[in-house]
Design a protein around this motif. Structure first.
Motif: not given
Ligand code: GDP
Length: 296
Positions: A94-108
């Protein structure tokens, strides 16, 4: 090597000058070396540890002349960085789930676009979820990256519930048998408790569909902010279990030493580095190469 030029200039060239400037190793040389490491944002604790290692190396006669400092430091830094270093966890089925977090502007959002491109180039199918619902621009931006990298984007209206977007995306990813699901999240640090609640809720709803997801939680940090990036990382550890760091904007900053601090002070593996704004400007982080590049 791209992206490390400035950091290399601050560390390597200064150490080079130091080595040439001193015939013997004395306290002045060690003080200067300490300052060079601090200025490159290696971090105070890590610098202390490295300096202690240098002093031990001198006692044990592993370092006899100023010339010996460069290979010694390259080796120590490489050891620091390779300790329990991880690779990306991929779902067994099944799918590999990657959650991407970080402050606005960092390049998320940019990082998600680059990751999408990376996995597409590996022949994988990719889906993007626009769970940063507070900024219409972020949703549109993600849509553009989706088009550019041939990945479907799951989006709701602006200001809708981020967890609902994540839930829909996970369901859609399972239904379509997508390989990689990248979830963008909001990063408004001024409302820290809300942010934490939101991330927890997102994790809960994801796990309703896939119990061992997210397989990765990547924290995106901006290298140009130096030691601030470390403080940000500390805040986010309270909100979610972070499995790896993406350090962006390493091109054009002399603060690349922050890579060493993140690993040594937070025990978080740096998994990717961003070295530009283009879709190809993301590299898997290889500690040994990094340490070598610094001292070449
Ligand atoms: P977000 O708010 O965290 O989603 O940040 P964005 O992805 O919109 O990026 C903010 C700015 O940083 C944009 O102008 C990006 O092009 C730029 N950016 C992102 N990653 C990098 C990088 O690795 N190097 C450079 N030089 N710029 C970057």
């Amino acid at each position: 090597k791209k992206g490390l030029t400035k950091t290399r200039e601050t560390i390597t060239e200064k150490i080079e000058k130091l080595v040439i400037g001193y015939a013997d190793i004395d306290d002045d040389l060690l003080d200067e070396l300490e300052e060079i490491l601090i200025m490159a944002d290696v971090g105070v604790n890590t610098t202390d540890n490295l300096m202690e290692a240098v002093r031990k190396g001198i006692k044990k006669k592993e370092i006899n002349t100023p010339e010996d400092l460069k290979p010694f430091l390259a080796k120590k830094i490489s050891e620091l960085l390779t300790k329990d270093s991880d690779t990306t966890k991929i779902a067994k089925e099944g799918p590999t789930v990657i959650l991407v977090i970080g402050v606005n502007g960092v390049g998320k959002t940019t990082t998600i676009g680059k990751l999408s491109n990376y996995y597409r180039e590996q022949g994988k199918t990719v889906m993007l979820a626009a769970a940063d619902t507070f900024r219409a621009a972020a949703i549109d931006q993600l849509e553009i990256w989706g088009e550019r990298t041939n990945a479907k984007v799951i989006r709701h209206e602006e200001n809708s519930d981020p967890a609902a977007v994540a839930f829909d995306a996970v369901k859609a990813a399972v239904a379509r048998n997508v390989d990689i699901l990248l979830i963008d999240t909001a990063g408004r640090l001024q409302t820290k408790s809300n942010l934490m609640e939101e991330l927890k809720k997102i994790n809960r709803v994801i796990q309703r569909e896939i119990p061992d997801a997210p397989h990765e939680t990547l924290l995106v940090l901006d290298a140009t902010t130096g030691q601030n990036a470390i403080s940000q990382a500390k805040l986010f550890t309270e909100a979610a279990p972070i499995s790896g760091v993406v350090l962006t904007k390493l091109d054009g900053t002399a603060k690349g030493g922050v890579v060493i601090g993140i690993k040594a002070e937070l025990s978080m593996p740096v998994k990717w580095i961003g070295v530009g704004e283009g879709v190809d400007d993301l590299r898997p982080f290889v500690a040994e190469d990094f340490a070598k590049a610094l001292f070449e």
